[in-house]
Design a protein around this motif. Structure first.
Motif, PDB file in Angstrom:
ATOM      1  N   ARG A  96       0.836  -1.209   0.000  1.00 36.70           N
ATOM      2  CA  ARG A  96       0.000   0.000   0.000  1.00 36.70           C
ATOM      3  C   ARG A  96       0.869   1.258   0.000  1.00 36.70           C
ATOM      4  O   ARG A  96       0.552   2.239  -0.679  1.00 36.70           O
TER       5      ARG A  96
ATOM      6  N   ALA B 134       0.968   4.270  -2.783  1.00 36.46           N
ATOM      7  CA  ALA B 134       0.686   5.649  -2.368  1.00 36.46           C
ATOM      8  C   ALA B 134       1.789   6.596  -2.812  1.00 36.46           C
ATOM      9  O   ALA B 134       1.512   7.705  -3.310  1.00 36.46           O
TER      10      ALA B 134
ATOM     11  N   LEU C 157      -3.811   7.712   2.181  1.00 35.00           N
ATOM     12  CA  LEU C 157      -4.014   6.433   2.873  1.00 35.00           C
ATOM     13  C   LEU C 157      -5.063   6.560   3.973  1.00 35.00           C
ATOM     14  O   LEU C 157      -5.816   5.614   4.235  1.00 35.00           O
TER      15      LEU C 157
ATOM     16  N   GLY D 143      -5.523   2.708  -2.835  1.00 37.99           N
ATOM     17  CA  GLY D 143      -4.175   2.967  -2.351  1.00 37.99           C
ATOM     18  C   GLY D 143      -3.337   3.781  -3.313  1.00 37.99           C
ATOM     19  O   GLY D 143      -2.392   4.461  -2.908  1.00 37.99           O
TER      20      GLY D 143
END
Length: 351
Positions: free
Chosen positions: A61, A65, A199, A211
């Protein structure tokens, strides 16, 4: 040796292999070495070791991001203003590019070993790293998507400088001027706001590929409004994000999947060449309907290799701001449409 020690030794081997492969690819000028080096290291481990390595979800994730923030940082107010009076032709070119990508993906999915989501996301023109990062989440085989996407980027990087020099009198971009000068404290604050804010939003906003897309959205708002001035994600933060995405894809390869991908390469190369030629045709239409010069139109409609394309524009007489604007608009449209496209294609997946 215990299971934990074998896993730790495996990760050490993959990290070492990633660093060596990245350095080698960087030396030979390969596209996105920070992603492809770890991908190769993960692939070699997956094919040769009985120990299964699984990337922690938090790392995956975070990588998405940071990538979203990196893409969003290029969307400045100046970039959008450079579209000027050509908004309608540019929108039509972007839509046509997407239509050509969908047609090429549908053609690839005619093969029995490729389903429709995989074919479309593999052939979609632009945003290779973002598409690879979330393709599995959207129902595609990210191994095929990664190979095809970066094969397209590689072919474009090989052909584009030759075309720009031979046909349009441009010069091959070195890329030294691509990144604008920014201040480190402002960049770090931008990363914290875009990545952390994006996030945090994933807890309340439930969308596919959140994400990547939510940090991208926050980054676009910050960069386009100029509230922090000119911002970018420092390279030393981009590299780990690319590495995480590359390792994640590489570790999912199997011998069977590699054989399947090798078998489809002739068809893939043919479709990529057709897509590149069709997008060059869109550049010709842009010349006929606007005041844009042929070199600018060609670079603006090239299906991928954003930073290499921009470097070539900066080193030539092309309108670099116009090239960046059209490329960024297409990139954003593709990434924002991906969740909806994934749902649409999933309903038409062959059994």
């Amino acid at each position: 040796m215990s299971s934990a020690r074998r896993t730790a030794a495996g990760w050490l081997a993959v990290l070492t292999g990633s660093a060596l492969a990245t350095a080698l690819l960087w030396a030979v000028g390969a596209p996105t070495p920070a992603l492809f080096g770890p991908l190769l290291a993960g692939l070699v481990w997956a094919l040769t070791s009985p120990v299964t390595l699984v990337l922690p979800s938090l790392a995956a994730r975070s990588g998405q991001a940071v990538l979203g923030a990196t893409i969003g940082a290029v969307v400045t107010a100046e970039t959008l203003r450079s579209l000027g009076a050509d908004v309608v032709p540019i929108v039509l070119v972007v839509v046509a590019s997407l239509g050509l990508s969908l047609a090429a993906g549908w053609a690839l999915a005619l093969r029995r070993d490729v389903d429709l989501p995989t074919g479309v996301f593999a052939m979609i023109a632009g945003g290779a790293s973002g598409v690879v990062a979330v393709s599995r989440e959207l129902g595609a085989d990210e191994r095929v998507v990664a190979v095809v996407q970066y094969l397209r980027v590689l072919l474009i990087l090989m052909v584009m400088p030759l075309v720009a020099v031979a046909l349009y009198g441009g010069s091959a971009g070195g890329g030294a001027a691509v990144t604008a000068g920014t201040d480190l404290p402002g960049d770090l604050l931008f990363v914290v706001l875009a990545v952390g804010g994006g996030l945090a939003l994933t807890r309340w906003v439930r969308v596919p590929a959140a994400g990547l897309l939510l940090p991208l959205t926050v980054a676009v708002v910050i960069a386009a409004t100029g509230v922090l001035g000119t911002v970018s994600v420092p390279a030393w933060l981009q590299w780990p994000a690319y590495a995480v995405i590359g390792v994640q894809v590489g570790l999912r390869f199997t011998r069977a999947s590699l054989r399947s991908i090798a078998a489809m390469l002739p068809a893939v190369v043919g479709l990529i060449v057709a897509l590149v030629l069709a997008c060059a045709g869109l550049g010709g239409l842009l010349v006929l309907t606007t005041d844009v010069d042929p070199l600018t139109a060609y670079l603006a409609t090239t299906p991928g290799g954003l930073f290499a394309v921009l470097a070539t524009a900066l080193d030539s007489d092309a309108d670099a701001a116009y090239v960046l604007a059209l490329q960024v608009v297409r990139l954003l449209v593709i990434l924002l449409l991906m969740p909806f496209l994934g749902r649409f294609l999933a309903r038409r997946r062959a059994p």
